[in-house]
Design a protein around this motif. Sequence first.
Motif, short mmCIF file in Angstrom:
data_model
loop_
_atom_site.label_atom_id
_atom_site.label_comp_id
_atom_site.label_asym_id
_atom_site.label_seq_id
_atom_site.Cartn_x
_atom_site.Cartn_y
_atom_site.Cartn_z
N LEU A 1 0.72 -1.16 0.07
CA LEU A 1 -0.12 0.07 0.06
C LEU A 1 0.92 1.15 0.08
O LEU A 1 0.58 2.17 -0.72
N ALA A 2 2.01 1.29 0.83
CA ALA A 2 2.94 2.43 0.93
C ALA A 2 3.51 2.51 -0.49
O ALA A 2 3.63 3.51 -1.04
N LEU A 3 3.82 1.37 -1.33
CA LEU A 3 4.48 1.72 -2.76
C LEU A 3 3.40 2.27 -3.66
O LEU A 3 3.73 3.10 -4.49
N THR A 4 2.29 1.80 -3.32
CA THR A 4 1.05 2.29 -4.24
C THR A 4 1.03 3.78 -4.01
O THR A 4 0.77 4.58 -5.02
N GLU A 5 1.11 4.43 -2.84
CA GLU A 5 1.04 5.54 -2.38
C GLU A 5 2.16 6.59 -3.23
O GLU A 5 2.16 7.47 -3.72
N SER B 1 5.86 4.03 4.93
CA SER B 1 6.27 4.93 3.92
C SER B 1 7.81 5.29 3.93
O SER B 1 8.26 5.52 2.41
N GLN B 2 8.58 5.10 4.91
CA GLN B 2 10.05 5.10 4.90
C GLN B 2 10.53 4.01 4.02
O GLN B 2 11.49 4.20 3.39
N VAL B 3 10.00 2.70 3.90
CA VAL B 3 10.40 1.58 3.07
C VAL B 3 10.30 2.14 1.76
O VAL B 3 11.01 1.77 0.76
N ALA B 4 8.98 2.74 1.45
CA ALA B 4 8.79 3.29 -0.02
C ALA B 4 9.69 4.22 -0.56
O ALA B 4 9.93 4.11 -1.71
N ASP B 5 10.24 5.00 0.50
CA ASP B 5 11.22 6.11 0.02
C ASP B 5 12.51 5.40 -0.33
O ASP B 5 13.19 5.60 -1.38
#
Length: 287
Positions: free
Chosen positions: A20-24, A238-242
């Motif tokens: 979900l965080a990767l999607t965002e 969200s930090q993982v996605a960054d």
Amino acid sequence: MQDFAGKVAVITGAASGIGLALTEKCLDEGMQVVMADIEEQVLDKAAEKLRERGHNSILAVPTDVAVLEQIEALCQKTIDQFGEVHLLFNNAGVGGGGNSWQATNKDWEWVMGVNLFSVIHGLRVFVPQMISQGNSCHIVNTASVAGLLDGVTNASYAVTKHGVVALTEILFRDLGQENVPISCSVLCPGIINTNILTSHRNRPADLTNQQPDPSPSAEQENARSQFAALMQQGMPTSQVADIVFKGIREETLYIQTHDSFNQAILDRAQNITTATNPPLRNLTPDE
Ligand code: NAI
């Protein structure tokens, strides 16, 4: 891959956690996104919420990633809707139980299907599509730091995550030898605050053991609640996605979230090269 705006991303396990965080993150980068997940209602709700925030380029596709035909349908729906695919996240995964001889065939089949065959299917279906496009693409396969270490987590989870690391290393070589403009990464997260400890919520009935698992001992219960508390303090998704997007931009094969595991990775390599037995570790439940 450097330019994301207007490009198309496909994300499995997109209804929750890291997916979900990767999607965002993809939407924030201006991408068109295909969200795939087995948990249909949660998927639809997540997509709806994102649309309410003004993101209109979202297609939600209920998908069981363990089933080849469903990955083929996912790819077809992506092409029908958006024409191409440039970024693929083979991310869906589950934590499963059992030590090396007690896990049942159904335990193995479930975890191997979701964590490893999903990635095999994803590559077999999406790489030819990307090659036919001829433009810049990237694939991120989610493994785990458990795929780089010895004797952590449980048998099926560790086997699948070592498998995803090995498969992505081979993919890296194969893509390089073919000289196609597709790069790849293997994401090896440490402890991340997600819903993975309740993975059984998505276990198909035909892969569920008829005999219920024996009730956990007080010691197992205690270990489990300690681990759940640890996960709640894990890295925010969200930090993982960054971190993942930095890895994509820099085209790094290995993407790690925690450098605190590096010594254990080096110790394993040293144990292998010096024929030294590893220390016995306590198992952590599921993840
Ligand atoms: P999560 O449980 O929050 O998200 C996983 C998603 O995968 C869920 O939305 C679930 O519905 C979906 N899923 C499960 N079975 C599926 C199937 N058969 N087909 C399609 N979708 C399915 O868990 P999390 O942590 O976000 O997991 C994402 C990936 O990260 C997994 O591959 C996991 O092994 C990996 N990982 C997670 C770590 C953590 O600490 N949370 C650490 C290392 C790796």
